[in-house]
Design a protein around this motif. Structure first.
Motif, PDB file in Angstrom:
ATOM      1  N   ARG A 217       0.738  -0.721   0.239  1.00 45.72           N
ATOM      2  CA  ARG A 217       0.071   0.128   0.286  1.00 45.72           C
ATOM      3  C   ARG A 217       0.659   1.165   0.048  1.00 45.72           C
ATOM      4  O   ARG A 217       0.588   2.319  -0.244  1.00 45.72           O
ATOM      5  CB  ARG A 217      -0.987  -0.062   1.037  1.00 45.72           C
ATOM      6  N   PHE A 218       2.096   0.844   0.820  1.00 44.24           N
ATOM      7  CA  PHE A 218       3.192   2.271   0.630  1.00 44.24           C
ATOM      8  C   PHE A 218       3.025   2.441  -0.430  1.00 44.24           C
ATOM      9  O   PHE A 218       3.286   3.937  -1.424  1.00 44.24           O
ATOM     10  CB  PHE A 218       4.183   2.128   1.115  1.00 44.24           C
ATOM     11  N   LEU A 219       3.693   1.076  -1.298  1.00 46.99           N
ATOM     12  CA  LEU A 219       4.160   1.701  -2.926  1.00 46.99           C
ATOM     13  C   LEU A 219       2.808   2.269  -3.708  1.00 46.99           C
ATOM     14  O   LEU A 219       2.709   3.185  -4.887  1.00 46.99           O
ATOM     15  CB  LEU A 219       4.560   0.308  -3.320  1.00 46.99           C
ATOM     16  N   ALA A 220       1.377   1.812  -3.634  1.00 47.15           N
ATOM     17  CA  ALA A 220       0.537   2.063  -4.189  1.00 47.15           C
ATOM     18  C   ALA A 220      -0.040   3.665  -3.970  1.00 47.15           C
ATOM     19  O   ALA A 220       0.007   4.439  -5.065  1.00 47.15           O
ATOM     20  CB  ALA A 220      -0.714   1.741  -4.213  1.00 47.15           C
ATOM     21  N   ARG A 221       0.384   3.267  -2.872  1.00 44.93           N
ATOM     22  CA  ARG A 221       0.373   5.367  -2.070  1.00 44.93           C
ATOM     23  C   ARG A 221       1.305   6.535  -2.691  1.00 44.93           C
ATOM     24  O   ARG A 221       0.525   7.083  -3.044  1.00 44.93           O
ATOM     25  CB  ARG A 221       0.558   5.534  -0.512  1.00 44.93           C
ATOM     26  N   ASN A 222       2.633   6.212  -3.176  1.00 46.16           N
ATOM     27  CA  ASN A 222       3.052   6.809  -3.852  1.00 46.16           C
ATOM     28  C   ASN A 222       2.807   7.164  -4.921  1.00 46.16           C
ATOM     29  O   ASN A 222       2.748   8.581  -5.480  1.00 46.16           O
ATOM     30  CB  ASN A 222       4.241   6.091  -3.781  1.00 46.16           C
ATOM     31  N   ARG A 223       1.837   6.416  -6.019  1.00 50.64           N
ATOM     32  CA  ARG A 223       1.212   7.019  -7.133  1.00 50.64           C
ATOM     33  C   ARG A 223       0.920   8.731  -6.981  1.00 50.64           C
ATOM     34  O   ARG A 223       0.583   9.389  -7.967  1.00 50.64           O
ATOM     35  CB  ARG A 223       0.967   5.599  -7.549  1.00 50.64           C
ATOM     36  N   LEU A 224      -0.349   8.384  -5.776  1.00 51.91           N
ATOM     37  CA  LEU A 224      -0.898   9.551  -5.670  1.00 51.91           C
ATOM     38  C   LEU A 224      -0.504  10.477  -5.450  1.00 51.91           C
ATOM     39  O   LEU A 224      -0.566  11.864  -5.828  1.00 51.91           O
ATOM     40  CB  LEU A 224      -2.410   8.826  -4.372  1.00 51.91           C
ATOM     41  N   ILE A 225       0.990  10.652  -4.671  1.00 49.79           N
ATOM     42  CA  ILE A 225       0.908  11.531  -3.859  1.00 49.79           C
ATOM     43  C   ILE A 225       2.066  12.348  -5.310  1.00 49.79           C
ATOM     44  O   ILE A 225       2.100  13.327  -5.363  1.00 49.79           O
ATOM     45  CB  ILE A 225       2.846  11.093  -3.135  1.00 49.79           C
ATOM     46  N   ALA A 226       2.420  11.634  -6.119  1.00 51.11           N
ATOM     47  CA  ALA A 226       3.401  12.017  -7.633  1.00 51.11           C
ATOM     48  C   ALA A 226       2.210  12.792  -8.117  1.00 51.11           C
ATOM     49  O   ALA A 226       2.197  13.837  -8.901  1.00 51.11           O
ATOM     50  CB  ALA A 226       4.070  10.589  -8.459  1.00 51.11           C
ATOM     51  N   ALA A 227       0.636  12.366  -8.367  1.00 48.69           N
ATOM     52  CA  ALA A 227      -0.293  12.142  -9.377  1.00 48.69           C
ATOM     53  C   ALA A 227      -0.906  14.005  -8.933  1.00 48.69           C
ATOM     54  O   ALA A 227      -1.639  14.671  -9.264  1.00 48.69           O
ATOM     55  CB  ALA A 227      -0.566  11.358  -9.776  1.00 48.69           C
ATOM     56  N   LEU A 228      -0.836  14.257  -7.535  1.00 52.89           N
ATOM     57  CA  LEU A 228      -1.669  15.195  -6.272  1.00 52.89           C
ATOM     58  C   LEU A 228      -1.173  16.704  -7.207  1.00 52.89           C
ATOM     59  O   LEU A 228      -1.779  17.626  -7.383  1.00 52.89           O
ATOM     60  CB  LEU A 228      -1.863  15.245  -4.869  1.00 52.89           C
ATOM     61  N   ALA A 229       0.572  16.423  -7.182  1.00 44.17           N
ATOM     62  CA  ALA A 229       1.171  17.276  -7.791  1.00 44.17           C
ATOM     63  C   ALA A 229       1.277  17.626  -8.351  1.00 44.17           C
ATOM     64  O   ALA A 229       2.019  16.833  -9.458  1.00 44.17           O
ATOM     65  CB  ALA A 229       2.702  17.251  -6.066  1.00 44.17           C
ATOM     66  N   ASP A 230       2.035  19.195  -8.542  1.00 47.83           N
ATOM     67  CA  ASP A 230       2.050  19.640  -9.988  1.00 47.83           C
ATOM     68  C   ASP A 230       3.844  18.853  -9.819  1.00 47.83           C
ATOM     69  O   ASP A 230       4.582  19.206 -11.469  1.00 47.83           O
ATOM     70  CB  ASP A 230       3.005  21.343 -10.119  1.00 47.83           C
ATOM     71  N   GLY A 231       4.514  18.814  -8.927  1.00 50.58           N
ATOM     72  CA  GLY A 231       6.274  18.323  -8.866  1.00 50.58           C
ATOM     73  C   GLY A 231       6.557  17.751  -7.929  1.00 50.58           C
ATOM     74  O   GLY A 231       5.437  17.853  -7.004  1.00 50.58           O
ATOM     75  N   LEU A 232       7.734  17.240  -7.126  1.00 52.02           N
ATOM     76  CA  LEU A 232       8.306  16.222  -6.535  1.00 52.02           C
ATOM     77  C   LEU A 232       9.346  16.582  -6.357  1.00 52.02           C
ATOM     78  O   LEU A 232      10.478  16.668  -7.178  1.00 52.02           O
ATOM     79  CB  LEU A 232       8.111  14.716  -6.748  1.00 52.02           C
ATOM     80  N   VAL A 233       9.384  16.608  -5.225  1.00 52.51           N
ATOM     81  CA  VAL A 233      11.185  17.212  -4.537  1.00 52.51           C
ATOM     82  C   VAL A 233      11.571  15.867  -3.635  1.00 52.51           C
ATOM     83  O   VAL A 233      10.905  15.427  -2.906  1.00 52.51           O
ATOM     84  CB  VAL A 233      11.133  18.123  -3.990  1.00 52.51           C
ATOM     85  N   VAL A 234      12.180  14.948  -3.939  1.00 52.26           N
ATOM     86  CA  VAL A 234      13.207  14.006  -2.919  1.00 52.26           C
ATOM     87  C   VAL A 234      14.549  15.016  -2.362  1.00 52.26           C
ATOM     88  O   VAL A 234      15.003  15.654  -2.842  1.00 52.26           O
ATOM     89  CB  VAL A 234      14.091  12.714  -3.955  1.00 52.26           C
TER      90      VAL A 234
END
Lengths: 372, 372
Positions: A217-234
């Motif tokens: 579920r953490f792996l599946a959740r990650n796609r929602l974090i990425a999809a909700l935002a305009d960009g991602l910072v690691v």
């Protein structure tokens, strides 16, 4: 059965994030049709899906009641609060056993998910981060929030929590995406952090209330974090860290992918350095860099006069519908976007000549057009 | 006047690195012809160039004697020790008041400049570096040296010195390029460091013996550092640091340009981060990264069997010309490439089946071809 209820029923019997879901929905032409198809020929479908036939209406009613009791709401595509950008997940390859747009989302908190995620940046990273990483995550989140971006993260220990806290300190409402039911405080130690996010922002999950977190579920959740935002910072990520999985989702989705460097002697910066070396992420060294990448790449956020393409400003303008001036906090409550976003939208509208501040509050200018 | 003497005379009267020199040499068809042209119509040329007519033979003799006394040798294009890759400087744009291949080079030290710079990496950076930067520079230099690359730098305080020391500790011979006469110990505090480099490597300068360093000469010197090496690593550089000037030369010359990240909170890493962000340099986090970039980009250094394209191995093989086995140190002395390079070349030749180690030393195998 109506689509939102059919989706809820499916989400109770099919693992949300299962990549077979999205294609089954497309093939069958919607959630209700998929339910019918499973009911008609259960043996054709994966075993867990077949339970969708067990007292469907009861299950839906029960879960909606449980959700209500926990202060959660269930939103699905077409709902006024649904973030359209999630549809992008249906257009990209699945990976790591997850994929596709979510069936729906459970939301906890006063924030308006669609408006808050209009201008949003995901900030993620290692759970066991360094002091350096925690500080940089907080600074970047605060700086992005001060520029009007909502901070999206996963509420985990380490970078996630520092990013949320940095955003909140700068007046951000915040979006936390969980790998368990949105009613659960996970991790337990972040109960008050999640409470603060729910105050003006949203805690989001595709899992039903009470559903426990699990590795997949953490792996599946990650796609929602990425999809909700305009960009991602690691901010920090060890070699093969889970944050790099989120980065890959953002990359697949065509989001702006960014990574923060650190000492080459730090294991927690190996993953971000790898991402920059391989061209999977742009190096960013500050919140200003992050904002520049987001603005430059999308061109969605013009510096001053973005009223015509800015749904937040449009919504705020829509709240000033009669002659009586209003306070930002009042508008914020109404729109559920937090006072910071409201004030920033008012400033943009002011620069555009559409609204003005008076002693009694904000109002439309005499010359402002009905719909800016 | 012979070409090497004509070049020496020019270098005494024209500022070496003056970008007008290279084009004048090309236009006139060589150094002797340029000297004639200046003598015929002095008024046509910049004022300082006109002094070339003042007792030319005396000047040349005097300087060659001074150089000899200081343990320097004067090499020019066509000389057996001349690094051919310097010609690249004639092909690229001039910048910062400097440009063009040098007229010649003064060399101090036992090293063979051409063979040592066959596989070389420049490691440069801030004078006022951090402890972190100094350590990383030393590690990267040591690791590159251990992989057979000669470390080229400017012998300055900070990153330069750390890089030289890291290379020397790993058995590197080393190349230091100075912005003053090669006889001078500059900076003064690095007299023993320069002495150690001269022991097996080379201290190089395009300036005549005794010529003092100057700001413009540092900029001109940077182009030689960049040109001598296959690639360049900037370890730490503040915003607008001089090391970024060296990076630009390496970029213009088509060398592999690399930069080391650091904490985004460190001013000394802003320049390297800028270079990575803007795409001017590839991020490298270790000596292994550096070697991978150099090997990958040039494809010149195959992992094991690069004998046929490797002039160092060819030279070493050439030293094993009769039946009597030889010691690496003896071959190293003869070729002036340091024992480390010699042993590494022998290992490559061994992997290729061309040479073998016996109790008495190294010798050609019975089956090895005359010229591998």
């Amino acid at each position: 059965m109506k689509d939102d209820r059919a989706r809820l029923l499916l989400s109770l019997n099919v693992e949300p994030g299962d990549p077979r879901l999205a294609s089954a929905l497309r093939e069958q032409g919607g959630a209700a049709a998929l339910l019918d198809a499973v009911r008609r020929r259960p043996a054709m479908w994966p075993e867990p899906w077949q339970h969708v036939t067990d007292g469907p209406e009861d299950q839906v009613e029960h879960m909606l009641r449980v959700g209500r009791e926990q202060g959660l709401r269930w939103i699905t595509p077409g709902h006024e609060e649904w973030p359209e950008q999630l549809a992008g997940l249906d257009e990209v390859e699945t990976a790591g056993g997850a994929g596709g747009a979510p069936l729906g989302l459970w939301c906890r908190g006063t924030g308006h998910l669609r408006l808050l995620s209009e201008h949003a940046v995901a900030v993620v990273g290692a759970r066991d981060c360094t002091t350096y990483g925690a500080e940089v995550a907080g600074d970047i989140a605060a700086s992005a929030a001060a520029s009007g971006f909502t901070v999206v993260s996963g509420a985990a220990f380490g970078i996630d929590a520092s990013a949320h806290r940095g955003g909140l300190a700068a007046g951000d409402a915040g979006i936390a995406v969980l790998a368990c039911g949105a009613d659960l405080d996970y991790p337990r130690a972040h109960a008050s952090l999640l409470g603060r996010i729910a105050e003006y922002g949203v805690v989001v999950s595709e899992y039903p209330p009470g559903r426990a977190a699990a590795r997949s579920r953490f792996l599946a959740r990650n796609r929602l974090i990425a999809a909700l935002a305009d960009g991602l910072v690691v901010v920090e990520a060890a070699h093969r860290s889970g944050s790099l999985n989120t980065l890959q989702w953002a990359d697949r989705l065509g989001r702006t992918t960014m990574a923060v460097p650190g000492p080459v002697t730090s294991a927690q910066s190996q993953g971000t350095h790898d991402a920059v070396r391989s061209g999977k992420a742009v190096l960013v060294g500050s919140g200003a860099d992050v904002v520049a990448e987001l603005v430059g790449f999308h061109g969605r956020i013009a510096k001053d006069r973005a009223v015509d393409v800015d749904p937040v400003a449009t919504a705020v303008f829509g709240q000033l519908h009669d002659a009586s001036p209003r306070q930002p906090a009042e508008i914020a409550r109404e729109l559920r976007i937090g006072t910071l976003h409201t004030v920033r939208a008012l400033r943009r509208l002011e620069a555009d000549g559409a609204v003005e501040a008076t002693a009694e509050g904000w109002q439309r200018t005499a010359t402002s057009s009905p719909a800016p």
